[in-house]
Design a protein around this motif. Structure first.
Motif: not given
Length: 532
Positions: A385, A395, A399, A415
């Motif tokens: 991430i 994002v 996240g 995410t």
């Protein structure tokens, strides 16, 4: 690596009558290989702790143990025996002796089928215990363990139980003055190495076709999730399998896995796991006795949404495409390509659906996403991430570490990345977590090129009402499994495996029987004169 019926995700709740709250662990161990009794909400589950060799649970020769942790809390649950190279050697000798005897390879195939069905019966009898063990060991929810992992494993056993006496050869009278036929014979001692994401199912996927065809097995479970394999070995003995047919050596890849891959008396290796480790196993085979190898490896699978798709259904299947096992699936739909005409509409609906997923204690009734399996996997996902952010992706949702109200445990928010580019690591490398990247496309040719722009080739999906388009796309996708208007549906009767770096060979279906048999051609002279 997902490795059964993986059906459409209903939004299920855990029935209160079978709910297992976060367990309290009470160990009652006397010797190093005594069963460990775990109290799970009043249900006492007994788990063997030894290596399973020659139908007995025995201590490791070196006397070592290793810890198994609960991913929901990050705390140790149990210590089990840790095998090493010398234990593998003992297990291989036992498996070889059993294979060369009359009790297994030359036994009545129908009897082998009966034993596989008997094992399925015992697993059905103890299904709630197996569900509880799998939930504790992996972090799976009750909904998944009880409707996918356990019934899928039982179904696989019954399927190969039916195949045991149907592994046939061919006959030929087509060559003048000869009669020829083929025999399909068991290979011998099969080394098998399984992953941590579907430990029960992968154990059964491996042993069922091997046993049905008359082989003996030395298998290594993943060190992170060894418990369900140990429990099934207890049932293997109860079912009446001859001693030495299945031998389980728990331990680490660098010791037990390496010993299996390099052992000169192992005739075949089957591995499910990372592509990196698969390369090492293939190399070991080449450098040792050139043992036969099948590999089910990684994936970075595309999921394509065309403008004529039923968006509501595409959203549901795409959510299941990443949320099944919380992204810890080799064929997870991590690259979503959406046609530019419906991109905004799909993204809004998909974001709402992903945001609705309840993350938390996998023993709670309303949880839809439990913890990631281990600290190592948790850290790896969070690392990807951060890489995505640094590479310039956005994002769009999640996240972060999920707030569950619990201490410990490995929880990550679902995410979504947008503004991604094909060359980014999050579009190229397998993350193995609840992380997807969404990108636009304009036409079939473009999206087909994007979908195939990967070193992997395990799975792919197309969502469209145009079945001519669906055929064109599924024909063009370089993947071992292609879905139309669905995702993450796999059945034990259909071959499963990958193109390119996603592996060699196929699991499941009749195809898996090929992995465990040698074909022998036999010629009879029916009046053919010798050459002069």
């Amino acid at each position: 690596m997902l490795r059964t019926i993986l059906s459409k995700p209903a939004r299920r709740s855990l029935p209160t009558s079978v709910r297992f709250p976060q367990p309290l662990f009470r160990a009652r161990c006397v010797s190093t290989v005594a069963n460990h009794v775990i109290d799970i909400n009043g249900r006492e589950v007994s788990i063997p702790t030894g290596l399973f060799i020659n139908n007995e649970f025995v201590p490791a020769i070196g006397g070592n143990t290793f810890a198994v942790e609960d991913p929901a809390t990050g705390k140790e649950v149990i210590q089990i025996q840790e095998g090493r190279e010398e234990d593998v050697d003992v297990a291989v000798k036992v498996a070889r002796k059993t294979f060369e005897s009359e009790v297994w390879a030359n036994s009545n195939p129908a009897w082998r089928g009966e034993l596989l069905n008997k094992l399925a019966d015992l697993m059905q009898r103890d299904s709630e215990e197996l569900v509880a063990i799998e939930m504790l060991d992996t972090g799976k929810t009750y909904a998944q363990a009880s409707t996918l992992d356990v019934p899928g494993s039982i179904g696989t056993l019954r399927y190969y139980g039916g195949w045991a006496d149907k592994v046939l050869g061919l006959t030929s009278f087509n060559i003048p003055k000869t009669f020829a036929y083929t025999r399909r014979e068991p290979i011998g001692v099969c080394g098998q190495i399984i992953p941590w994401n579907f430990p029960l199912m992968m154990f059964i996927w491996k042993i069922a076709p091997a046993l049905a065809t008359g082989n003996t097995v030395v298998i290594k479970s993943a060190e992170a999730t060894p418990l369900s394999a140990l429990k099934v070995c207890e049932l293997i003995k109860e079912a009446g399998f001859p001693a030495g047919t299945v031998n389980l050596v728990s331990g680490y890849g660098k010791t037990v896995g390496n010993a299996i891959a390099n052992h000169m008396d192992v005739d075949k290796v089957a591995f499910t796991g990372s592509t990196t480790t698969g390369r090492m196993i293939l190399k070991s085979s080449a450098q040792s006795n050139l043992k036969k190898v099948t590999l089910e490896l990684g994936g970075k699978s595309p999921n394509i949404i065309f403008p004529d798709a039923d968006i509501e259904k595409a959203v549901e299947w795409s959510a299941w495409g990443i949320n099944m096992n919380f992204g810890q699936t080799c064929h997870a739909g991590t690259r979503i390509y959406v046609h530019e005409d419906i991109y905004d509409e799909f993204l809004a609906a998909y974001t709402k659906r992903m945001a609705s997923i309840k993350v938390g204690d996998n023993f709670a009734a309303d949880t839809q996403q439990g913890p990631q399996n281990s600290r190592m996997q948790f850290d790896k996902i969070l690392g990807y991430i951060e890489i995505g952010k640094k590479e310039g992706a956005t994002v769009h949702l999640g996240g972060k570490v999920a707030k569950t109200g619990k201490e410990g445990g490995y929880y990550i928010e679902p995410t979504i990345f947008t503004d991604v580019k094909p060359e980014m690591k999050i579009m190229k490398e397998e993350i193995f977590g609840p992380v997807v990247a969404i990108s636009k496309f304009s036409d079939e040719a473009e999206v087909l090129a994007l979908a195939n722009d990967t070193t992997y080739g395990l799975a792919a999906a197309v969502h469209t009402k145009d079945y001519e388009r669906a055929l064109r796309m599924t024909n063009g996708l370089k993947a071992g499994t292609a879905w139309v208007n669905m995702y993450n549906f796999v059945h034990w009767s259909i071959p499963f495996g990958g193109y390119k770096e996603s592996g060699i060979g196929r699991e499941c279906g009749e195809a898996a029987l090929e992995n465990y048999t040698e074909t022998k051609a036999v010629y009879f002279n029916m009046g053919l004169p010798a050459p002069r």
